[in-house]
Design a protein around this motif. Structure first.
Motif, mmCIF file in Angstrom:
data_model
loop_
_atom_site.group_PDB
_atom_site.id
_atom_site.type_symbol
_atom_site.label_atom_id
_atom_site.label_comp_id
_atom_site.label_asym_id
_atom_site.label_seq_id
_atom_site.Cartn_x
_atom_site.Cartn_y
_atom_site.Cartn_z
ATOM 1 N N ALA A 10 0.969 28.446 -26.949
ATOM 2 C CA ALA A 10 1.259 28.057 -25.655
ATOM 3 C C ALA A 10 2.709 28.322 -25.226
ATOM 4 O O ALA A 10 3.655 27.732 -26.081
ATOM 5 C CB ALA A 10 0.914 26.561 -25.324
ATOM 6 N N SER A 11 3.056 28.892 -23.826
ATOM 7 C CA SER A 11 4.265 28.967 -23.417
ATOM 8 C C SER A 11 4.961 28.034 -22.338
ATOM 9 O O SER A 11 5.786 27.885 -22.243
ATOM 10 C CB SER A 11 4.370 30.488 -22.907
ATOM 11 N N GLY A 14 0.947 23.402 -20.817
ATOM 12 C CA GLY A 14 0.068 22.863 -21.884
ATOM 13 C C GLY A 14 -1.182 22.040 -21.503
ATOM 14 O O GLY A 14 -1.468 21.215 -22.488
ATOM 15 N N SER A 38 5.237 28.137 -29.945
ATOM 16 C CA SER A 38 5.511 28.529 -28.510
ATOM 17 C C SER A 38 6.735 29.472 -28.525
ATOM 18 O O SER A 38 7.524 29.461 -29.680
ATOM 19 C CB SER A 38 6.020 27.306 -27.500
ATOM 20 N N ALA A 43 9.113 24.448 -23.501
ATOM 21 C CA ALA A 43 7.877 24.452 -23.184
ATOM 22 C C ALA A 43 7.235 23.108 -23.110
ATOM 23 O O ALA A 43 7.395 22.425 -24.043
ATOM 24 C CB ALA A 43 6.767 25.225 -23.870
ATOM 25 N N ALA A 58 8.788 26.000 -31.978
ATOM 26 C CA ALA A 58 9.251 27.549 -31.058
ATOM 27 C C ALA A 58 9.882 28.312 -31.849
ATOM 28 O O ALA A 58 10.895 28.130 -32.887
ATOM 29 C CB ALA A 58 10.004 26.945 -29.782
ATOM 30 N N TYR A 91 -0.400 31.292 -23.688
ATOM 31 C CA TYR A 91 0.660 32.209 -24.399
ATOM 32 C C TYR A 91 0.729 33.210 -23.578
ATOM 33 O O TYR A 91 -0.082 34.231 -23.408
ATOM 34 C CB TYR A 91 0.132 32.441 -25.922
#
Ligand code: GRF
Length: 225
Positions: A10-11, A14, A38, A43, A58, A91
């Motif tokens: 996920a970027s 969320g 990420s 994020a 990340a 993402y």
């Protein structure tokens, strides 16, 4: 039965990740999130993961010379989690072929349109510009081409005459959450497989995506099997 092990990429915000966390906590989804990854250290998705006590990490693209090197490092870490399924939930980076190819059938993406319509970004504006009456979201297997793999399931929402991209997007997002949870329930029950590029559910080839109904059940599209 062993619980399905999920890695989530996920970027941003969320909210889809949160829907999975909540469904697992509430006993609706027999799965375990074994890692959240990420490309953006700040994020909110990572915050949500940590808040739920999940391993969250990340990797910054700028710390790598090329996309290939970045993806290789990312997927080495994902593999270390022992995930059965890799779920891209917002993402926002393309994943390079050498990482997608060997994992076809084990990677999913949720995309905010009724694929194959409106690939890429700004899908709600694309839908409004095209003047469609019905818009929605899709969960599909990842394939090397952007937003291109076989579609498993969809949720449809009306596009209203007074919608803008924000109002339409909110209505779609509200349906994305049950769509993703219900689709992952099928995986948790080992009911879905990709066979020779065709989605199979309960051993039958699907000729159209499953549809999320008003009661949040995934049903066969009218006239399809
Ligand atoms: C969702 O609309 C998803 O379909 C798209 O990116 C958005 C992510 O939202 N791929 P969130 O981060 O899960 O809230």
């Amino acid at each position: 039965m062993e619980r399905l092990r999920l890695a989530v990429l996920a970027s941003g915000r969320g909210s889809n990740l949160q829907a999975l966390i909540d469904a697992i906590a509430g006993g609706q989804l027999a799965a375990a999130i074994v890692g959240v990854f990420s490309d953006k250290p700040d994020a909110p998705a990572l915050e949500r993961a940590r808040h739920a006590g999940l391993p969250a990490r990340a990797l910054r693209p700028r710390d790598f010379a090329t996309r290939l090197e970045y993806d290789q490092a990312l997927f080495e870490q994902i593999d270390q989690t022992g995930a059965d399924l890799i779920v891209c939930a917002g993402y926002m980076r393309l994943i390079s072929q050498p990482q997608v190819q060997p994992r076809v059938g084990r990677m999913l993406n949720i995309h905010p349109s009724l694929l194959p319509a409106f690939k890429g970004l700004h899908t709600h504006q694309q839908a409004l510009d095209a003047g469609v009456d019905v818009h929605g979201a899709s969960v599909h297997f990842l394939a090397p081409e952007l937003d291109g793999g076989p579609v498993i399931s969809q949720a449809r929402v009306p596009a209203l005459t007074d919608d803008d991209a924000a109002t339409l997007g909110r209505r779609v997002l509200a349906r994305e959450h049950p769509l993703l949870v219900q689709t992952l329930r099928l995986f948790a029950a080992a009911r879905v497989a990709l066979v020779d590029g065709v989605v199979h559910v309960d051993g039958h080839a699907m000729h159209a995506p499953l549809q999320l109904d008003q009661d949040d059940r995934l049903v066969h599209a009218a006239g399809a099997r």
